[in-house]
Design an enzyme around this catalytic site. Structure first.
Site, PDB file in Angstrom:
ATOM      1  N   HIS A  17       0.790  -1.254   0.076  1.00  0.00           N
ATOM      2  CA  HIS A  17      -0.002   0.120  -0.011  1.00  0.00           C
ATOM      3  C   HIS A  17       0.940   1.190   0.040  1.00  0.00           C
ATOM      4  CE1 HIS A  17      -3.045  -2.768   2.356  1.00  0.00           C
ATOM      5  NE2 HIS A  17      -3.719  -2.328   1.107  1.00  0.00           N
ATOM      6  N   LYS A  41     -17.471  -6.664   6.452  1.00  0.00           N
ATOM      7  CA  LYS A  41     -16.290  -7.171   6.427  1.00  0.00           C
ATOM      8  C   LYS A  41     -15.635  -7.320   7.945  1.00  0.00           C
ATOM      9  CE  LYS A  41     -11.860  -7.009   3.921  1.00  0.00           C
ATOM     10  NZ  LYS A  41     -11.075  -6.215   3.008  1.00  0.00           N
ATOM     11  N   ARG A  90      -2.330  -5.959  -8.456  1.00  0.00           N
ATOM     12  CA  ARG A  90      -1.162  -6.706  -8.087  1.00  0.00           C
ATOM     13  C   ARG A  90      -1.044  -7.810  -9.215  1.00  0.00           C
ATOM     14  NH1 ARG A  90      -3.435  -7.208  -2.167  1.00  0.00           N
ATOM     15  NH2 ARG A  90      -5.200  -6.874  -3.434  1.00  0.00           N
ATOM     16  N   SER A 128      -3.004  -7.735   3.013  1.00  0.00           N
ATOM     17  CA  SER A 128      -3.086  -7.638   4.286  1.00  0.00           C
ATOM     18  C   SER A 128      -3.357  -8.957   4.958  1.00  0.00           C
ATOM     19  CB  SER A 128      -4.282  -6.463   4.660  1.00  0.00           C
ATOM     20  OG  SER A 128      -4.095  -5.284   4.031  1.00  0.00           O
TER      21      SER A 128
HETATM   22  P1  ADP Z   1      -6.215  -5.943   0.498  1.00  0.00           P
HETATM   23  O1  ADP Z   1      -7.000  -6.320   1.820  1.00  0.00           O
HETATM   24  O2  ADP Z   1      -6.193  -7.004  -0.587  1.00  0.00           O
HETATM   25  O3  ADP Z   1      -4.786  -5.639   0.795  1.00  0.00           O
HETATM   26  P2  ADP Z   1      -6.991  -3.300   0.592  1.00  0.00           P
HETATM   27  O4  ADP Z   1      -8.692  -2.910   0.150  1.00  0.00           O
HETATM   28  O5  ADP Z   1      -6.481  -2.775   1.267  1.00  0.00           O
HETATM   29  O6  ADP Z   1      -6.928  -4.812  -0.008  1.00  0.00           O
HETATM   30  O7  ADP Z   1      -6.440  -2.505  -0.836  1.00  0.00           O
HETATM   31  C1  ADP Z   1      -6.656  -1.220  -1.327  1.00  0.00           C
HETATM   32  C2  ADP Z   1      -6.033  -1.132  -2.563  1.00  0.00           C
HETATM   33  O8  ADP Z   1      -4.506  -1.412  -2.626  1.00  0.00           O
HETATM   34  C3  ADP Z   1      -6.611  -1.974  -3.836  1.00  0.00           C
HETATM   35  O9  ADP Z   1      -6.546  -1.166  -4.944  1.00  0.00           O
HETATM   36  C4  ADP Z   1      -5.299  -3.196  -3.738  1.00  0.00           C
HETATM   37  O10 ADP Z   1      -5.426  -3.555  -5.022  1.00  0.00           O
HETATM   38  C5  ADP Z   1      -4.200  -2.280  -3.525  1.00  0.00           C
HETATM   39  N1  ADP Z   1      -3.109  -2.921  -2.959  1.00  0.00           N
HETATM   40  C6  ADP Z   1      -3.217  -3.577  -2.016  1.00  0.00           C
HETATM   41  N2  ADP Z   1      -1.976  -4.496  -1.775  1.00  0.00           N
HETATM   42  C7  ADP Z   1      -1.164  -3.922  -2.634  1.00  0.00           C
HETATM   43  C8  ADP Z   1       0.187  -4.423  -3.011  1.00  0.00           C
HETATM   44  N3  ADP Z   1       0.886  -5.237  -2.419  1.00  0.00           N
HETATM   45  N4  ADP Z   1       0.798  -3.614  -4.113  1.00  0.00           N
HETATM   46  C9  ADP Z   1       0.064  -2.811  -4.977  1.00  0.00           C
HETATM   47  N5  ADP Z   1      -1.419  -2.403  -4.525  1.00  0.00           N
HETATM   48  C10 ADP Z   1      -1.949  -3.175  -3.515  1.00  0.00           C
END
Ligand code: ADP
Length: 161
Positions: A17, A41, A90, A128
């Site tokens: 992130h 969720k 990703r 996450s």
């Molecule tokens: P997650 O629980 O799957 O990590 P989030 O809702 O927190 O998902 O993710 C928010 C955004 O950040 C989404 O667009 C997701 O694709 C992106 N994201 C999550 N992890 C990564 C990563 N490792 N690299 C790039 N983008 C990411």
């Protein structure tokens, strides 16, 4: 002024992130990180905790602001004057869901564009949920999340024993 919103659950924020945040902040004048309050969720951390973890992680990136929100993302974008939604891509699997969301948001408000940033190779396997699972088995997550997040995950794990 170019304003964008990077939305997500951020339960909790990972280095993946953070990589997207740094890159997106370099493209716009102002980046809002919108922490989704999703009652359906089941999250490990409260919205307040998730916001605080991000705030600490983005210290020093001047044009970033972290806010929690519930409701429609496009409404949030309108409220803050954003014309772009930033998402991270990703693996190819992410594409289907992100493209669908982008099309839905475009239907609701044709003026708001979704910008998909391809994950940096080193972070493309991080989510996450994978990090929480790895930590629950005692795995080393120190290079996957900021230090304060690692500490919080380990503490939460102990509370849940
Ligand atoms: P997650 O629980 O799957 O990590 P989030 O809702 O927190 O998902 O993710 C928010 C955004 O950040 C989404 O667009 C997701 O694709 C992106 N994201 C999550 N992890 C990564 C990563 N490792 N690299 C790039 N983008 C990411």
């Amino acid at each position: 002024m170019h304003i964008a919103v990077y939305p997500g659950s951020f339960d909790p924020i990972t280095n993946g992130h953070l990589d997207i945040i740094r890159r997106a902040a370099g493209l716009v004048d102002k980046l809002y990180i919108a922490v989704l309050i999703n009652k359906q969720k089941k999250c490990m951390f409260t919205p307040q905790e998730r916001v605080a973890f991000i705030q600490k992680a983005v210290t020093g990136i001047e044009n970033v602001e972290v806010i929690s929100y519930d409701g429609l993302l496009v409404e949030f974008c309108k409220k803050v004057g954003a014309k772009a939604i930033i998402k991270g891509l990703r693996v190819i699997m992410d594409y289907e869901a992100e493209a669908q969301m982008a099309l839905i948001n475009k239907k609701i408000d044709p003026d708001i564009e979704t910008v998909l940033l391809v994950a940096t190779e080193n972070y493309s396997f991080i989510s996450s949920s994978v990090i929480k699972e790895l930590a629950s088995y005692g795995g080393d997550i120190s290079c996957l999340v900021p230090a304060h997040v690692q500490k919080a995950i380990i503490e939460k794990g102990r509370e849940q024993l």
